[in-house]
Design a protein around this motif. Structure first.
Motif, short mmCIF file in Angstrom:
data_model
loop_
_atom_site.label_atom_id
_atom_site.label_comp_id
_atom_site.label_asym_id
_atom_site.label_seq_id
_atom_site.Cartn_x
_atom_site.Cartn_y
_atom_site.Cartn_z
N LEU A 28 10.25 -8.66 2.07
CA LEU A 28 8.84 -8.32 1.94
C LEU A 28 8.64 -6.81 1.96
CD1 LEU A 28 6.19 -10.06 1.79
CD2 LEU A 28 5.94 -9.62 4.23
N MET A 29 9.24 -6.16 2.94
CA MET A 29 9.13 -4.70 3.04
C MET A 29 9.86 -4.02 1.90
SD MET A 29 9.57 -3.83 7.11
CE MET A 29 11.24 -4.51 7.28
N GLY A 30 11.12 -4.41 1.68
CA GLY A 30 11.94 -3.73 0.71
C GLY A 30 11.46 -3.88 -0.72
N SER A 31 10.97 -5.05 -1.08
CA SER A 31 10.47 -5.26 -2.43
C SER A 31 9.27 -4.37 -2.71
CB SER A 31 10.09 -6.73 -2.65
OG SER A 31 11.23 -7.55 -2.58
N TYR B 48 -0.61 -15.06 1.67
CA TYR B 48 -1.47 -13.88 1.48
C TYR B 48 -0.68 -12.74 0.83
CZ TYR B 48 -4.53 -16.37 4.67
OH TYR B 48 -5.33 -17.32 5.28
N PRO B 49 -0.14 -12.94 -0.37
CA PRO B 49 0.68 -11.90 -0.99
C PRO B 49 -0.10 -10.63 -1.32
CG PRO B 49 0.17 -13.64 -2.57
CD PRO B 49 -0.27 -14.13 -1.23
N ASP B 50 -1.42 -10.76 -1.49
CA ASP B 50 -2.23 -9.59 -1.86
C ASP B 50 -2.48 -8.66 -0.68
OD1 ASP B 50 -3.76 -11.74 -0.80
OD2 ASP B 50 -5.61 -10.74 -1.45
N LEU B 51 -2.14 -9.10 0.55
CA LEU B 51 -2.42 -8.27 1.73
C LEU B 51 -1.27 -7.35 2.11
CD1 LEU B 51 -4.29 -10.73 4.13
CD2 LEU B 51 -5.23 -9.21 2.37
N ILE B 52 -0.08 -7.58 1.58
CA ILE B 52 1.09 -6.82 2.02
C ILE B 52 0.90 -5.32 1.80
CG2 ILE B 52 2.28 -7.17 -0.18
CD1 ILE B 52 3.84 -6.74 3.34
N LYS B 53 0.19 -4.94 0.73
CA LYS B 53 0.03 -3.51 0.44
C LYS B 53 -0.71 -2.79 1.56
CE LYS B 53 -4.28 -3.80 -2.22
NZ LYS B 53 -4.95 -3.46 -3.50
#
Length: 214
Positions: free
Chosen positions: A17-20, A132-137
């Motif tokens: 998650l972080m690295g991508s 919640y893939p849109d929240l990672i940023k």
């Protein structure tokens, strides 16, 4: 002028998650300034040490799992460990997007000669990639801002301010988006765990900055 050694371990879902995000969104901003980019199985202590020997000055930025006394490498070994002397980091600025490493590892790296350390002294949390893939940023952007400001040559105290501004802005954005309350709480915990020379001189001098002269 290649000033950045970049490491994304990516050995499990959290590190992925972080690295991508860092590989796809952040690293491209510094194309031409990244001396070495170690990903997954390339993220070993031997390769990192060799790169550090060839880096006269600059930033070392890593995402990985951390503990209070170590930063893990691919498949559970370590990149940095308090039991070892890392003379290769002398004069470098170290940034670790990793849990707990500001408790002991960060101060030890500074004692070993690092110019400054930026990292976290508690467990970090992130949103679910599936739900919640849109929240990672929002969770990754403060550390993106950190690297941008460091690379401009700003002093540590101003870098710290920029990171805090990013966290506070993103916390408000999560509230506007009606994000789950637990994620807002996690973001606040991440913010409060951030450590830099501005927070304590055990992480370096708050006037320290990247030498951007050629």
């Amino acid at each position: 002028m290649q000033q950045i050694i970049w490491v994304d371990v990516m050995s499990d879902s959290t590190e992925e998650l972080m690295g991508s995000y860092r590989q796809n969104t952040v690293a491209p901003r510094f194309k031409g300034n990244i001396q070495r980019n170690f990903v997954k199985s390339e993220a070993t202590q031997t390769k990192l040490k060799n790169a550090l020997k060839n880096q006269k000055k600059g930033i070392v930025s890593c995402s990985a799992h951390g503990e209070y006394n170590r930063l893990n490498s691919y498949r559970g070994r370590h990149l940095f460990n308090t039991n070892e002397n890392f003379g290769e980091i002398e004069g470098k600025i170290i940034h670790l997007k990793a849990c707990l490493t500001a408790k002991k590892l960060g101060p030890e790296l500074v004692k070993n000669g690092a110019k400054a350390f930026y990292g976290y002294n508690e467990l970090l949390g992130f949103p679910s990639k599936n739900n919640y893939p849109d929240l990672i940023k929002f969770f990754m952007e403060p550390d993106e801002i950190l690297i941008i400001e460091l690379h401009k040559g700003l002093a540590a105290k101003y870098v710290h301010e920029a990171v805090m501004d990013s966290y506070n802005r993103n916390i408000q954005e999560l509230k506007k988006k009606n994000a789950p309350q637990n994620y807002i709480g996690i973001m606040i915990t991440n913010r409060d765990a951030f450590c830099s020379p501005e927070k304590s001189d055990i992480y370096g001098d708050n006037s320290s900055q990247l030498d951007i002269s050629t």
